[in-house]
Scaffold this active site. Structure first.
Site, short mmCIF file in Angstrom:
data_model
loop_
_atom_site.label_atom_id
_atom_site.label_comp_id
_atom_site.label_asym_id
_atom_site.label_seq_id
_atom_site.Cartn_x
_atom_site.Cartn_y
_atom_site.Cartn_z
NE ARG A 87 0.40 1.32 3.33
CZ ARG A 87 1.38 2.18 3.54
NH1 ARG A 87 2.65 1.76 3.54
NH2 ARG A 87 1.16 3.47 3.76
N GLY A 88 0.29 2.40 -0.13
CA GLY A 88 1.07 3.62 -0.30
C GLY A 88 1.09 3.93 -1.79
CB ALA A 89 0.11 6.99 -3.64
NE ARG A 145 -6.44 0.56 -1.67
CZ ARG A 145 -5.86 1.17 -0.64
NH1 ARG A 145 -4.54 1.09 -0.48
NH2 ARG A 145 -6.57 1.89 0.19
CG ASP A 164 -3.41 7.75 -1.14
OD1 ASP A 164 -3.44 8.31 -0.02
OD2 ASP A 164 -2.95 6.61 -1.30
CG ASN A 220 -2.83 11.38 2.77
OD1 ASN A 220 -2.29 10.48 2.11
ND2 ASN A 220 -2.43 11.68 3.99
CE LYS A 221 -5.04 5.26 4.45
NZ LYS A 221 -5.82 4.43 3.53
#
Lengths: 357, 357
Positions: A45-47, A88, A237, A247-248
């Site tokens: 995970r993580g853009a 995603r 993201d 973002n998150k």
């Protein structure tokens, strides 16, 4: 530092981040569906990291295609790309990586199919290699915002684990500041529901001996009220052309708290995470995920009543007006200047935020 | 509805809320140290409920004292009272209950020691019985703020489980509104670290068939931004004379978000939770608790790296300027009017907020 993702012997090896920090385990993906599963299930995970994973997944998909000519090859590759991208919706990096590979293929239509397959493997490796340089540059443009003695709050994980390399994005200014001998302290929001702050950010900063304190997301406001936070740096993201930042989930709350307390709010954003095609954040698709991430912590501890209704919105959009600066590999800019970044270098230099003249 | 706490056959029976919603289990306390342990370990929690528990604990401590006269009785009771009060510093209700019992004892110095012991048992039962009436009155003064079709956000649990009875405090306006036939929806912040929202608020509202949706604390901002929250009602552990409100960590962040979005922020506060002796919130002692509440969810799921440094601040203070109204059993008031509540009834009535004239 452990590696997030690697291409080894025709397979994609990814660190299973869903099991950190309890287990450090790797998963071998020998086909693109396994890579897609890994992205969906947050093994990776993580853009920036899922951008790299998407590229490697596309290279894996290509390898298994039987085709004689370019058109047949592309027509078989397209559905695989769509499958990977559909895992995603919010981060734009996968789309960015896919577009880069597609543009490369289109520029080399005269290659043999086996040559095209080889090109994709090389290009996905190049995306991984460039990631380290991009993030180091983010760190070098961003360290100016960190003063000796500062306490920096970050939300989620936009660290090494969210990328292919050592610096990370939001953590890059911190790692460069550390290399320059600055002393600072990091506060990591635990970041419910998936706890990337507790599981990943705290873990990787501890590995690097950067002082870090873990808090619940609820605690950020109280620390700001007490004057214990000097600045915030988060990742993104997807950032829209007007500087709105997806973002998150919870990032927006942090930004509002920053405004209320006069604390600068920085976003570390590789250009691959900026979507120059959408004018504003309200057009960013926001992923909603299953309720079990909220009701069953870490996939096993039930913390809510059976059958409770849940809203699990995975991202939020922080409007540009809350953003002090967006730190890219090209420099730190005011959010409203993002749209001017396609200009000539001399013009861009005038837009750069430089604290040290 | 399950009972939070009861005095049965010379013992205090408390619901072990730390195990909800997985188990519905009761703990028998036959001495005051067990009651103190229960308060410390959050078997019972919520400002009004621990006020009742403290009173019953003091009655238990008194019962076991061997004394011939008032002075000897009191001098032995005092250390037990201090032990109970020291378990949790922020909520003022335990101190309020202890002061009420001490005043009663002082007014009846001519009683026999066994008579004094009996008085304490009766008075602690009276505190429990009054709690239901107090909370019902909060509900009746507070329901005016709930319109048909509203979505109400609440943080932590200031529900039935936080009190001795059915209505709760923050949930009292909801339960009265429901009795009046209004339709509304509740959003429960899960409330890390101890998850009172997920474990208790969602659970008790589901038992009552009040529509409730569980979210992570991070999600409140996004829902407000989308216009999906009409009002917020929370409880309080201690409110100062100027209207500053101490409540569960994260309440302050919710209040700041309310200000940013123009959403009313109501605090349900029985008079027993208002500390008329302190002028402002910065004098409220704020409890910090152990790191394991953050690192080990629900006491068993490790979610953070071994040895990570943690700040676990249990409460925060929301300054009066963020508070739309404080809803007490005497009416709903602007926070700045709390200091006038000792006036005559006709004057107090002029201060009451009444939406329906």
């Amino acid at each position: 530092m452990v590696k997030t993702i690697e291409w080894v012997g025709g397979k994609v090896i990814m660190l299973d981040q869903s099991r950190l920090p309890v287990d450090v385990a790797y998963i071998e993906c020998d086909n693109y569906l396994k890579v897609a599963e890994g992205i969906k299930k947050l093994w990776i995970r993580g853009a920036p990291a899922i951008g790299i994973a998407a590229a490697m997944g596309i290279a894996l998909a290509a390898r298994d295609i039987k085709a004689e000519d370019f058109e047949s090859f592309i027509s078989q590759l397209e559905p695989a790309i769509e499958t990977i991208l559909s895992t995603r919706p919010t981060a734009v990096n996968m789309k960015w990586a896919a577009n880069r590979l597609k543009a490369l293929l289109n520029s080399r239509r005269d290659e043999s199919v086996s040559g095209l397959k080889e090109l994709l493997v090389e290009e996905s490796q190049k995306i991984l290699d460039e990631d380290l340089q991009v993030n180091k540059a983010i760190g070098m443009w961003g360290e100016q915002f960190i003063n000796d003695g500062d306490t920096i709050l970050t939300h989620c994980n936009a660290g090494a684990l969210a990328t292919g390399g050592y610096y990370g994005t939001a953590t890059a200014p911190m790692r460069v500041a550390k290399e320059m001998g600055k002393n600072f302290h990091v506060i990591a929001d635990e970041t419910r529901p998936v706890l990337q702050g507790a599981r990943l950010t705290a873990w990787e900063l501890m590995q690097d001996k950067i002082p870090v304190t873990l808090i619940t997301d609820n605690t950020a406001g109280a620390l700001m009220q007490r004057g214990e936070i000097n600045l915030v740096i988060v990742g993104t993201d997807r950032t829209a052309l007007n500087g709105d930042v997806a973002n998150k989930i919870g990032t927006y709350s942090v930004a509002v708290l920053c405004k209320e307390h006069g604390i600068p709010f920085y976003v570390a954003a590789p250009l691959s995470s900026i979507d120059f095609n959408i004018p504003s954040g309200d057009q960013i698709p926001i992923e909603e995920r299953g309720s079990e991430e909220v009701t069953d912590v870490f996939g096993k501890c039930k913390i809510a009543p059976e059958g409770v209704k849940v809203r699990n919105i995975a991202f939020d959009v922080t409007p540009a007006k809350y953003v002090t600066a967006i730190i890219t590999e090209k420099g730190a800019f005011k959010p409203e200047d993002l749209k001017k970044l396609s200009g000539v270098e001399a013009e861009i230099d005038k837009l750069r935020i430089k604290i040290r003249k």
